[in-house]
Design a protein around this motif. Structure first.
Motif, PDB file in Angstrom:
ATOM      1  N   GLY A 267      -8.130   0.590   0.460  1.00  0.00           N
ATOM      2  CA  GLY A 267      -9.006   0.969  -0.642  1.00  0.00           C
ATOM      3  C   GLY A 267      -8.278   0.886  -1.963  1.00  0.00           C
ATOM      4  O   GLY A 267      -7.063   0.680  -2.024  1.00  0.00           O
ATOM      5  N   GLY A 268      -9.039   1.050  -3.042  1.00  0.00           N
ATOM      6  CA  GLY A 268      -8.445   1.019  -4.365  1.00  0.00           C
ATOM      7  C   GLY A 268      -8.323  -0.386  -4.919  1.00  0.00           C
ATOM      8  O   GLY A 268      -8.541  -1.373  -4.210  1.00  0.00           O
ATOM      9  N   PRO A 269      -7.948  -0.501  -6.192  1.00  0.00           N
ATOM     10  CA  PRO A 269      -7.941  -1.793  -6.868  1.00  0.00           C
ATOM     11  C   PRO A 269      -6.590  -2.491  -6.934  1.00  0.00           C
ATOM     12  O   PRO A 269      -6.485  -3.566  -7.513  1.00  0.00           O
ATOM     13  CB  PRO A 269      -8.386  -1.402  -8.280  1.00  0.00           C
ATOM     14  N   SER A 270      -5.540  -1.912  -6.345  1.00  0.00           N
ATOM     15  CA  SER A 270      -4.192  -2.385  -6.637  1.00  0.00           C
ATOM     16  C   SER A 270      -3.795  -3.693  -5.962  1.00  0.00           C
ATOM     17  O   SER A 270      -2.737  -4.243  -6.270  1.00  0.00           O
ATOM     18  CB  SER A 270      -3.167  -1.307  -6.277  1.00  0.00           C
TER      19      SER A 270
ATOM     20  N   SER B 200     -12.260  -5.045  -7.118  1.00  0.00           N
ATOM     21  CA  SER B 200     -11.000  -5.769  -7.297  1.00  0.00           C
ATOM     22  C   SER B 200     -11.057  -7.133  -6.620  1.00  0.00           C
ATOM     23  O   SER B 200     -10.473  -8.107  -7.112  1.00  0.00           O
ATOM     24  CB  SER B 200      -9.824  -4.955  -6.746  1.00  0.00           C
TER      25      SER B 200
ATOM     26  N   GLU C 289     -13.813   0.593  -5.696  1.00  0.00           N
ATOM     27  CA  GLU C 289     -12.758  -0.041  -6.495  1.00  0.00           C
ATOM     28  C   GLU C 289     -12.188  -1.259  -5.772  1.00  0.00           C
ATOM     29  O   GLU C 289     -11.875  -2.280  -6.402  1.00  0.00           O
ATOM     30  CB  GLU C 289     -11.643   0.960  -6.780  1.00  0.00           C
ATOM     31  N   PHE C 290     -12.075  -1.173  -4.447  1.00  0.00           N
ATOM     32  CA  PHE C 290     -11.550  -2.295  -3.670  1.00  0.00           C
ATOM     33  C   PHE C 290     -12.493  -3.487  -3.743  1.00  0.00           C
ATOM     34  O   PHE C 290     -12.061  -4.635  -3.944  1.00  0.00           O
ATOM     35  CB  PHE C 290     -11.345  -1.868  -2.222  1.00  0.00           C
TER      36      PHE C 290
ATOM     37  N   GLU D  42     -15.040   6.163  -3.559  1.00  0.00           N
ATOM     38  CA  GLU D  42     -14.487   5.631  -4.805  1.00  0.00           C
ATOM     39  C   GLU D  42     -13.484   4.515  -4.519  1.00  0.00           C
ATOM     40  O   GLU D  42     -13.495   3.472  -5.178  1.00  0.00           O
ATOM     41  CB  GLU D  42     -13.809   6.753  -5.590  1.00  0.00           C
ATOM     42  N   ASN D  43     -12.626   4.720  -3.517  1.00  0.00           N
ATOM     43  CA  ASN D  43     -11.643   3.697  -3.165  1.00  0.00           C
ATOM     44  C   ASN D  43     -12.307   2.425  -2.674  1.00  0.00           C
ATOM     45  O   ASN D  43     -11.862   1.316  -3.000  1.00  0.00           O
ATOM     46  CB  ASN D  43     -10.682   4.231  -2.088  1.00  0.00           C
TER      47      ASN D  43
ATOM     48  N   THR E 120       0.832  -1.204   0.000  1.00  0.00           N
ATOM     49  CA  THR E 120       0.000   0.000   0.000  1.00  0.00           C
ATOM     50  C   THR E 120       0.868   1.256   0.000  1.00  0.00           C
ATOM     51  O   THR E 120       2.071   1.197   0.249  1.00  0.00           O
ATOM     52  CB  THR E 120      -0.924   0.044   1.235  1.00  0.00           C
TER      53      THR E 120
ATOM     54  N   ILE F 184      -0.595   0.523 -11.572  1.00  0.00           N
ATOM     55  CA  ILE F 184      -1.094   1.202 -10.373  1.00  0.00           C
ATOM     56  C   ILE F 184      -0.264   2.457 -10.120  1.00  0.00           C
ATOM     57  O   ILE F 184       0.718   2.709 -10.809  1.00  0.00           O
ATOM     58  CB  ILE F 184      -1.054   0.267  -9.140  1.00  0.00           C
TER      59      ILE F 184
ATOM     60  N   THR G 232      -3.529  -4.191 -10.503  1.00  0.00           N
ATOM     61  CA  THR G 232      -4.951  -4.483 -10.653  1.00  0.00           C
ATOM     62  C   THR G 232      -5.089  -5.785 -11.431  1.00  0.00           C
ATOM     63  O   THR G 232      -4.138  -6.256 -12.064  1.00  0.00           O
ATOM     64  CB  THR G 232      -5.651  -3.360 -11.434  1.00  0.00           C
TER      65      THR G 232
END
Length: 362
Positions: free
Chosen positions: A252-255, A120, A116-117, A112-113, A68, A294, A284
């Protein structure tokens, strides 16, 4: 007053003024620094990160760490002194708009995070099972309904869309294509499995519920381009043959998609995918197993190496950025798909690390 004293006093006052300015003057930048890493094969916060129910799993050693980046919040405004300190340190100072485009608020960024999480996680499950040859049922659903649109109270989030105007739909784009064949004001016929029935069937282990309903919805003109719309967003839903739960809060997020997928592959197959090695990575992943780039790659490699990682699975499109400032002792393994990653991990586990594709040398 002697001239020397005046000069010293003036210099001191200027210095104090500059220091105050550095603390008080906000600058349009945000800061990125290495964040925590979590082993997807282990426990975090007292529970397993990857939990599988209804399917045999296997113990594994080694590490498959997701990584992260820690960033300053959307509402936080750095001052000049903080920006200068960040530039002089290993951290990355970037324009605020890079992380929070169009004046995005903290709440909007968090939402948004989180979205996306969640997406993912779903793609990670699909990619892992597809890699293992385990069938996954995919269906087109109503993802959301626009308030005060023609579809409101007629279609509902979670409805499974089987046909539009009697034509089968295979992917979300098919729904939009069928609707836009109409002129605004015309009727569109949807054949759906209501969300409650679909959920009940899935819970009972029946991925293909047979009871459908026909719903007609009047189109209206889209304000941006005049095409016919009904006010829904179509999406994809997956029905898995057993339960998979990913337990990881405050991320959070897709990474993390790639590392979740690999963790599942490791848990669902005998032996250790890493051969006991410490592997970290990022990227991702989509339903087909393609690995995407990412942000914050340099911060992630630093954080991974500090925790002891020897190898770092790196999306091909991030290789150039990852090579810039790469920590000593860390091998950047280039990956484009989940299959690439699995193949490289098997070589690393077998002692053939020298034959894996690395950033700067494929």
């Amino acid at each position: 007053m002697p001239r020397r004293t005046v000069t010293m006093l003036t210099s001191t006052l200027l210095l104090v003024a500059l220091l105050c300015a550095g603390v008080l003057i906000p600058v349009p930048y945000a800061e990125m620094s290495p964040g925590p890493t979590v082993n997807t094969l282990a426990e975090h916060g007292g529970e397993e990160v990857l939990q599988v129910t209804g399917r045999k799993t296997y113990p594994s050693d080694g590490h498959l760490n997701m990584t992260t980046v820690r960033v300053t919040g959307a509402d936080y405004r750095m001052n000049l002194a903080e920006a200068v300190y960040g530039w002089l340190s290993r951290n990355a100072v970037v324009p605020h708009s890079t992380l929070y485009p169009k004046g995005q608020t903290a709440q909007e960024a968090d939402e948004e995070n989180a979205e996306e999480f969640n997406q993912s996680q779903e793609s990670a499950k699909v990619a892992a099972l597809e890699q293992l040859g385990i069938p996954v049922t995919t269906r087109v659903v109503v993802a959301s309904v626009v308030k005060d649109s023609p579809a409101q109270k007629k279609l509902h989030a979670g409805d499974v869309i089987k046909y539009v105007d009697g034509k089968a739909v295979r992917k979300p784009a098919d729904v939009a294509a069928r609707v836009t064949e109409h002129k605004p004001g015309e009727w569109v016929e949807f054949t759906v499995v209501p969300a409650k029935q679909a959920a009940a069937a899935e819970k009972a282990g029946e991925p293909e519920p047979g009871t459908t309903e026909t719903v007609t919805v009047t189109t209206r003109k889209a304000p941006e381009d005049g095409r016919a719309v009904v006010g829904i967003q179509a999406g994809t839903d997956h029905v898995f043959p057993f339960d998979i739960d990913i337990k990881l809060a405050d991320v959070g997020g897709p990474s993390a998609g790639l590392m979740f997928s690999l963790g599942l592959v490791d848990k669902l197959t005998p032996g250790s995918l890493t051969g006991g090695k410490f592997v970290a990575g990022t990227g991702t992943i989509d339903d087909e197993g393609k690995v995407g780039p990412i942000g914050g790659i340099a911060m992630k490699t630093i954080g991974a190496r500090e925790k002891g990682a020897e190898y770092f699975l790196t999306p091909a499109e991030n290789c150039e950025g990852a090579l810039n400032g790469k920590p000593d002792g860390l091998t950047l393994v280039e990956v484009r798909t989940i299959k690439d990653a699995v193949d490289s991990l098997e070589k690393i586990a077998d002692g053939r690390a020298g034959s894996v594709p690395t950033c700067g040398r494929s």
